[in-house]
Design a protein around this motif. Structure first.
Motif, PDB file in Angstrom:
ATOM      1  N   SER A  55      -7.571 -20.768  11.270  1.00  0.00           N
ATOM      2  CA  SER A  55      -6.300 -21.178  10.673  1.00  0.00           C
ATOM      3  C   SER A  55      -5.151 -20.868  11.644  1.00  0.00           C
ATOM      4  CB  SER A  55      -6.064 -20.450   9.352  1.00  0.00           C
ATOM      5  OG  SER A  55      -5.820 -19.071   9.585  1.00  0.00           O
ATOM      6  N   GLN A  65       2.222 -26.299  13.143  1.00  0.00           N
ATOM      7  CA  GLN A  65       1.920 -25.632  11.871  1.00  0.00           C
ATOM      8  C   GLN A  65       2.840 -26.131  10.763  1.00  0.00           C
ATOM      9  OE1 GLN A  65       2.664 -21.399  11.863  1.00  0.00           O
ATOM     10  NE2 GLN A  65       1.323 -21.029  10.133  1.00  0.00           N
ATOM     11  N   GLU A 100       1.844 -29.468   9.531  1.00  0.00           N
ATOM     12  CA  GLU A 100       0.453 -29.554   9.082  1.00  0.00           C
ATOM     13  C   GLU A 100      -0.368 -30.512   9.943  1.00  0.00           C
ATOM     14  OE1 GLU A 100       0.359 -30.350   4.889  1.00  0.00           O
ATOM     15  OE2 GLU A 100       1.733 -28.708   4.412  1.00  0.00           O
ATOM     16  N   ASN A 124      -6.376 -25.412  11.875  1.00  0.00           N
ATOM     17  CA  ASN A 124      -5.822 -26.132  10.730  1.00  0.00           C
ATOM     18  C   ASN A 124      -5.221 -25.108   9.760  1.00  0.00           C
ATOM     19  OD1 ASN A 124      -5.227 -28.328   9.038  1.00  0.00           O
ATOM     20  ND2 ASN A 124      -7.187 -29.310   9.518  1.00  0.00           N
ATOM     21  N   LEU A 125      -4.709 -25.580   8.653  1.00  0.00           N
ATOM     22  CA  LEU A 125      -4.105 -24.678   7.660  1.00  0.00           C
ATOM     23  C   LEU A 125      -5.172 -23.791   7.006  1.00  0.00           C
ATOM     24  CD1 LEU A 125      -1.547 -27.057   5.932  1.00  0.00           C
ATOM     25  CD2 LEU A 125      -1.088 -25.293   7.639  1.00  0.00           C
TER      26      LEU A 125
END
Length: 235
Positions: free
Chosen positions: A182, A203, A206, A234-235
């Motif tokens: 993340s 970030q 997204e 990724n998130l």
């Protein structure tokens, strides 16, 4: 294919190949072949390339040069690399457009978002040169900014390492690779993926980042086909 529209970020140093500086035509041709393989699958490809094989503004500033002047020299270096990559792609049969953030009308189009998106829709590869057009911003920041503007699905950062590790795998034999991580974990662990400005921008919007080894033949197509290549942030 896993993504429809990608932004491929390449470092200027990658173009050196086995040379100590400048541009290796063999490496250029290899990259052109890799990119053609994915455009033949209908994937829309935009590219941002660095200029570190020719000149780095930060390096110039550390030797006493004015930072703004040095960064402008670095921007021009990215245009030179963009022209070289454009030539290699067209030799491979790929329609290409070079757009720059600084006006050099004789050699490239100015960056116009709608025009860039139209080129992509027509199947042309769009190379973005000149960084963001502003000093103090890296080509990583330019890559994220352009990716957001053209509504890319992902940023693919092509490096000589096959992903993100707990530490530098070239120096630490015990370094372990992340398959997925993340944004927050990257920050918490102090891992270096991109500069902070670029990473934060990605970030906030997204926009996932995949770090992978661009120098291994076939990796780009494998990644886009859904194979577990590189590290996804990724998130």
């Amino acid at each position: 294919m896993q993504y429809k529209r990608i932004l491929l970020k390449l470092s200027g140093e990658a173009l050196m190949g086995s040379r100590l500086y400048g541009i290796d035509p063999v490496r250029l041709a290899e990259y052109a072949t890799e990119i053609k393989q994915v455009t033949d699958k209908g994937i829309q490809v935009a590219i941002v390339i660095g200029g570190g094989n020719i000149f780095r503004g930060v390096a110039g500033a550390s030797n006493g040069m004015d930072r703004v002047q040095g960064d402008h020299m670095g921007m021009l270096a990215t245009v030179i690399n963009g022209l070289a990559l454009q030539s290699a792609l067209e030799d491979a049969g790929v329609q290409t457009r070079l757009q720059t953030a600084i006006k050099i009308n004789e050699v490239a189009e100015p960056f116009i978002r709608r025009k860039a998106m139209r080129h992509l829709e027509k199947g042309r590869v769009v190379i973005f040169g000149g960084g963001t057009g502003n000093p103090y911003f890296t080509t990583d920041s330019a890559a994220v900014l352009r990716a957001i503007e053209i509504e890319a699905d992902v940023i693919l950062k092509g490096t000589r390492v096959d992903g993100i590790y707990t530490s530098d795998p070239e120096k630490d034999a015990n370094a372990t690779k992340f398959d997925k991580i993340s944004f927050q974990d990257v920050l918490n662990k102090g891992l270096k993926v991109m500069d902070t400005t670029a990473f934060t921008l990605s970030q906030e919007n997204e926009l996932p980042i995949v770090v992978f080894d661009m120098n291994t033949k076939g990796n780009l197509l494998k990644l886009l086909s859904g194979e577990n290549i590189g590290t996804e942030v990724n998130l």
